[in-house]
Scaffold this motif. Structure first.
Motif, short mmCIF file in Angstrom:
data_model
loop_
_atom_site.label_atom_id
_atom_site.label_comp_id
_atom_site.label_asym_id
_atom_site.label_seq_id
_atom_site.Cartn_x
_atom_site.Cartn_y
_atom_site.Cartn_z
N SER A 252 30.57 -48.68 18.74
CA SER A 252 31.32 -47.45 19.00
C SER A 252 32.75 -47.57 18.49
N ALA A 253 33.33 -48.75 18.67
CA ALA A 253 34.67 -48.98 18.14
C ALA A 253 34.64 -48.85 16.61
N GLY A 254 33.55 -49.33 16.02
CA GLY A 254 33.40 -49.20 14.57
C GLY A 254 33.37 -47.75 14.13
N VAL A 255 32.74 -46.93 14.93
CA VAL A 255 32.70 -45.50 14.60
C VAL A 255 34.12 -44.92 14.61
N ILE A 256 34.92 -45.37 15.54
CA ILE A 256 36.31 -44.89 15.57
C ILE A 256 37.04 -45.32 14.30
N LEU A 257 36.84 -46.58 13.90
CA LEU A 257 37.51 -47.04 12.68
C LEU A 257 37.03 -46.27 11.46
N LEU A 258 35.75 -46.01 11.41
CA LEU A 258 35.21 -45.22 10.29
C LEU A 258 35.86 -43.83 10.28
N THR A 259 36.01 -43.27 11.46
CA THR A 259 36.66 -41.96 11.58
C THR A 259 38.08 -42.01 11.01
N LEU A 260 38.79 -43.06 11.36
CA LEU A 260 40.18 -43.16 10.91
C LEU A 260 40.27 -43.39 9.41
N LEU A 261 39.39 -44.23 8.90
CA LEU A 261 39.46 -44.55 7.47
C LEU A 261 39.00 -43.36 6.61
N SER A 262 38.02 -42.63 7.11
CA SER A 262 37.53 -41.49 6.34
C SER A 262 38.32 -40.22 6.64
N ARG A 263 39.11 -40.30 7.70
CA ARG A 263 39.90 -39.15 8.16
C ARG A 263 39.01 -37.96 8.48
N ARG A 264 37.85 -38.26 9.02
CA ARG A 264 36.92 -37.21 9.42
C ARG A 264 36.60 -37.40 10.90
N PHE A 265 36.82 -36.34 11.66
CA PHE A 265 36.52 -36.42 13.09
C PHE A 265 35.83 -35.14 13.54
N PRO A 266 34.68 -35.23 14.13
CA PRO A 266 33.96 -36.48 14.34
C PRO A 266 33.29 -36.91 13.04
#
Lengths: 599, 458
Positions: B321-335
């Protein structure tokens, strides 16, 4: 003969006496005579009906066979044929004969209906489909099947020739001998079993079975018995004997019997027209199927999607065209429309392209697909765009098509997927672009969060479910607050920017503000932002001053274990109050709360 | 066109609607699902903020139903609403009567802030967050949450429990009010150096939670209250948390790989495969029992093993789940993940990692992954490529060279691969993560840029 046969001997001259039958040359006793041994000890001796049993069989089969010898192939065939025809044939005779025969069969059936629950079958050298069918039938009569050979078994069913060694001594003596063995077994069953296994009987199961005094039946025999057991003689639970005794016209009776036989057959064999493809749902479309490798549990996931011409049209999750900051799996019609707009503008003037490398220009590039691993994506120059439009590269996300079918009503219905109702839906709410300045964070009501939580349980797949209703309600909500989108939580500046990007041509009124921001290079200062944001938020709050007052809050109460339509209503209900007032429900929690008292 | 559509429609109708879960599981599923990350409020409110009428009414009702609460706390605003609770901001009227070791703000105001920065003196009002747990929650569920919080009371970066009390069926937990910003305000602007700090704080929290063998189960931005200015966050909401080993049943993923391979080789599936491949089909009226596993969490943040109903889930689900947050930040896509349901969720993961990886992952848990959906390639996409695509950098630069990630982004992606590892046994642990260069550099950055003394370095 052992003592069990006494009642039989007492009745030697009865119509159905086996002795009488024997004189008629119709003795078929090997198996049935020795049937007695299959009775577990300690059970009462069989009743008189059993006398009829052997006779019933022998009468019906009318076969002359050397007692004790296994039937040869021809005999078996003959028996099978006769058996099928036996009843109708006799029905042709006088009513008296019919009744007599039926009566004997009924007695036979009654006897075996009692016996079957004591039978434990072990199947040997039998094809799987026959085994499962026969085993199922036997089980409906109360018998059991053991998967592994053990002394638990009372009968071994085989297709191999049955060893004749002990049988050659004749049924009477053999049952004597075995009777003795059985008495021994009673005392030292285990040791005998072990001994039998250790003996060098070629290690053959049939020999061992014999050692252990088990019955060895041919598969044919068991099948025949089962057929007879299930034969309609009025003994069945569903219909009574009197009907057959009645003087009803033959044809009607026969038809009735036919129908009953048919139903009976279906009952034990399943529908006749059934084939296995009906039991299994074949996955013919595009599918995802995740299942247990040992098939011990239900599949964890299975879903099928309709075949589509282009994979981009498939409703399964895939990367889709979406604007910056948004979920890459949800299609964004505004984004696509804007891109289309740009493409149209391009040839006419250089207005759009004149824009510097803004986010708009950058977003333009994004329309290109995410190529497969190590697949070079092409540069988004104007000609390339033109080319791509007609070409549809393998991994290209949808381009023109999505905008055209953005009206969800015209979409082909989707099954088993929540996406139809969820994907791309809110963003198109009201057909309006996403407006700026809406900050929904503080107005999230219980109903909304609960409904949203529930979307995860595949609401699309369940018709008539309350979740479905929630989903609809949610859409209405979304429509009302058309400004809301799943992603509208950004600051006003961000939203303005996005609106600007998305609605280049549609919203000329914004142009001035946008220009100003563009000249700032689309960089926003944090301080700036929060001020503007606050104002926007206030404006939004005012706009939203009148929430639809009596919003029902549906949900589930863990304590009452029931679903409710309205939270407030449920929590004052008698049932719930009763739970709340019962101290014993809270004892454990109170113990902990005592430790949590503020100090 | 219309004709084609009609044909399509027919095909669709001819196919049976599959229900992947039983109806009776619905209620349970609702309770498995934490509130959508997008719909929750995730930011502390300022006290001068105007209060909506409906909120004011709600507060009034709450005060009325919970006699005496307004003597201890002055409810100010509603700041959050979840599936199981509502959180209010309140002034702590009895602050000075109690030991307030939980008050890190007070603590750090003295310790961290330079004298000029100190805005508030000890005279300031003291705020708390009051969590009103819905009366429809079972005492058992409430007990679980409070018990775990009690256990974690001295854990770093975990929101401490000040107190909790009950009035009839209404249970209330009092937690510190933590100044933080809504994730949505900053997720598109975070620099890599900011991410290091964010994740350092998150992994400190997870390390202490996991050290107690507790699974949080609901790691997502809204449950990690982060204050970018202070580079400090607290982990909140243990409503779905559980102790490791709760209801465990043997799952193949915990077997030694040798044994697992042999199990697979002797599986029913392997045998039917040998007998000749059959068309994929599932039983129409399946009487087998369902595979049961805890799947509590939030859509889009569930690890593959949760989706695959692994029956021995461990603390590594939080790392995914923490990885999903990092992916969100790096891709700048939320969710980043939409995940309307578990099937969609797994397919979205498949989009990234490809079929081969998903087959392997499913086999870890004794399951066969079959799909013929054409959008999923065998090997998937690299995370680099996805991040470039999501940030509109999948083209070439002015010199005609392919645009690449920045160096620090590459480092972040390498770390991201360790978090989004589909095999839970290979996934990085919180403790290991804190030793990973991506995180250790956070300390260096801090060293160089911060203007305050750091007493834990050196």
């Amino acid at each position: 003969m052992n003592s069990r046969r006494v009642p039989l001997a007492n009745l030697q001259n009865a119509t159905n006496s086996p002795l009488r039958a024997q004189t008629a040359g119709a003795k078929r006793s090997r198996s049935h005579a020795s049937e007695q041994r299959d009775m577990p000890y300690g059970q009462p001796p069989p009743k008189k009906q059993m006398i009829a049993v052997d006779d019933a069989e022998s009468t019906r089969f009318g076969l002359s066979r050397k007692s004790g010898a296994p039937p040869n192939a021809f005999q078996r065939k003959l028996e099978a044929v006769r058996e099928v025809k036996a009843v109708p044939k006799q029905a042709d005779k006088t009513q008296r004969t019919v009744n007599e025969n039926l009566e004997t069969i009924r007695q036979w059936q009654r006897h075996y209906r009692k016996m079957f629950p004591t039978f434990v079958f072990y199947f040997e050298s039998i094809s799987e489909d026959v085994r499962s069918k026969v085993s199922r039938q036997a089980q409906t009569l109360g018998a059991r099947e053991v998967k592994f050979f053990s002394r638990e078994a009372t009968h071994v069913i085989t297709t191999r020739p049955i060893p004749a060694d002990s049988d050659s001594t004749g049924s009477t003596s053999s049952s004597h001998a075995r009777g003795t063995a059985n008495h021994n077994q009673l005392e030292t069953k285990k040791s005998i079993f072990d001994a039998a296994l250790q003996k060098n009987n070629n290690g053959d199961i049939l020999s061992k079975a014999k050692e252990l005094g088990m019955k060895i039946w041919s598969a044919d025999k068991l099948q025949r018995m089962l057929i007879t057991m299930f034969n309609d003689t009025g003994e069945g639970p569903d219909y009574g004997a009197p009907r057959h005794a009645s003087a009803a016209p033959q044809s009607k009776l026969a038809r009735q019997a036919d129908l009953q036989t048919l139903l009976q057959n279906e009952k034990r064999n399943g529908p006749l027209d059934r084939d296995h493809s009906v039991d299994m749902v074949q996955l013919r479309g595009f599918y995802i199927y995740i299942h247990d490798m040992d098939e011990a549990t239900k599949p964890v996931m299975v879903r099928e999607y309709p075949k589509v011409a282009k994979k981009e049209e498939g409703k399964w999750p895939q990367f889709r065209m979406s604007g910056h900051g948004k979920c890459p799996f949800v299609e964004d019609p505004n984004h696509i429309r804007r891109l289309q707009q740009e493409q149209e503008d391009r040839p006419r003037g250089m207005k759009a392209t004149a824009a510097p490398r803004t986010r708009a220009a950058a977003a333009m590039e994004e329309k290109r697909a995410l190529g497969e691993n190590n697949n070079l994506a092409r540069r988004a120059t104007a000609p390339a765009v033109k080319q791509e439009e007609g070409e549809a590269k393998p991994l290209d996300p949808p381009k023109v098509i999505p905008a055209k079918r953005s009206n969800t009503d015209s979409m082909p219905p989707m099954f088993g997927s929540a996406q139809a109702s969820i994907r791309a839906m809110p963003r198109f709410a009201g057909g309006e672009p996403i407006a700026s300045g809406i900050q929904p964070s503080n107005i999230t009501s219980a109903i909304r969060s609960q409904m949203i939580s529930s979307t995860a349980a595949a609401p699309g797949a369940r018709a008539g479910h309350s979740k479905e209703v929630n989903q609809l309600k949610r859409r209405v909500l979304d429509k009302n607050n058309s400004a809301h989108s799943a992603n509208s939580g950004q600051s006003s500046v961000m939203n303005d920017m996005r609106a600007a990007l998305n609605q280049e041509a549609v919203q000329p009124a914004r142009a001035a503000k946008r220009k100003a921001q563009e000249t700032l290079g689309l960089i926003h200062e944090d301080g700036n932002q929060s001020e503007e944001e606050r104002q926007a938020r206030k404006a939004a709050a005012i706009r939203r001053r009148k929430p639809s007052e009596k919003e029902l809050k549906p949900g589930y109460c863990e304590n009452c274990r029931e679903k409710f339509n309205d939270f407030d209503e449920h929590t004052v209900s008698r049932k719930h109050r009763k739970f709340a007032m019962s101290a014993e429900n809270w004892q454990e929690l109170d113990d902990l709360l005592a430790q949590l008292v503020r100090r | 066109m219309a004709k084609a559509r009609a044909a399509l429609q027919r095909t669709a109708e001819a196919m049976p609607i599959h229900r992947d879960e039983d109806m009776e599981e619905d209620a349970e599923q609702t309770l498995d699902e934490s509130a959508d990350p997008l719909e929750e409020s995730g930011r502390t409110a300022d006290s001068d903020e105007e209060i909506e009428e409906s909120v004011a009414e709600d507060i009034a009702r709450f005060e009325e139903s919970f006699s005496g609460i307004n003597k201890r706390y002055r409810l100010i605003n509603r700041i959050g609403e979840g599936t199981f609770s509502t959180v209010y901001k309140a002034e702590d009227l009895e602050y000075n009567n109690f030991n307030n070791s939980w008050d890190i703000d007070e603590h750090s105001n003295r310790k961290w802030a330079s004298p000029g920065q100190r805005r508030r003196t000890s005279k300031r009002p003291h705020y708390v967050a009051i969590k009103k747990i819905y009366v429809t929650s079972s005492p058992g569920r409430i007990l679980n949450e409070l018990d775990l919080l009690h256990d974690l009371k001295n854990s770093e970066e975990v929101c401490p429990l000040i107190t909790a009390f009950r009035h009839m069926d209404q249970v209330v937990a009092v937690l510190p009010y933590f100044q933080h910003r809504d994730f949505r305000e900053y997720y598109r602007d975070m620099r890599i150096s900011d991410m290091r700090l964010y994740f350092k704080s998150l992994f400190i929290a997870l390390k202490s939670v996991h050290a107690k063998h507790i699974l949080h189960r609901d790691i997502k931005p809204t449950n990690f209250l982060y204050n970018p200015e202070q580079a400090r966050g607290v982990l909140v909401d243990f409503g779905l948390a559980e102790r490791e080993g709760t209801d465990w049943h043997q799952c193949d993923c915990t077997l030694p790989s040798e044994e697992r391979r042999s199990r697979i080789a002797h599986s029913h599936y392997a045998q039917t495969q040998q007998a000749g491949h059959q068309v994929s089909a599932y039983p129409k009226n399946d009487v087998r029992s369902s595979r049961r596993a805890n799947r509590a969490g939030t859509r889009g943040f569930r690890a593959p093993e949760v989706l695959l109903k692994c029956t021995q889930q461990n603390t590594s689900i939080d790392m995914w789940s923490a990885g999903v947050i990092l992916l969100t930040l790096l891709s700048r896509r939320f969710p980043f993940f939409h995940s309307a349901d578990d099937i969609d969720a797994l397919l979205e993961i498949t989009t990234i990692f490809g079929r081969k990886k998903m087959k392997e992952t499913s086999l870890l848990h004794g399951q066969i992954f079959e799909t013929n959906i054409p959008s999923y390639s065998e090997n998937g996409h690299s995370l680099e490529k996805i991040i470039l695509w999501c940030t509109s950098r999948s083209g070439k630069d002015s010199t005609g060279a392919k645009i690449e990630l920045e160096d620090d982004e590459k480092e972040a992606v390498e770390f991201l691969y360790r978090l989004l590892e589909c095999d839970p046994t290979k996934r990085i642990t919180a403790e290991e993560a804190l030793r990973h260069p991506f995180i250790t550099k956070a300390f260096e950055d801090e060293d160089g840029t911060s203007d305050v003394d750091i007493d834990f370095v050196g």
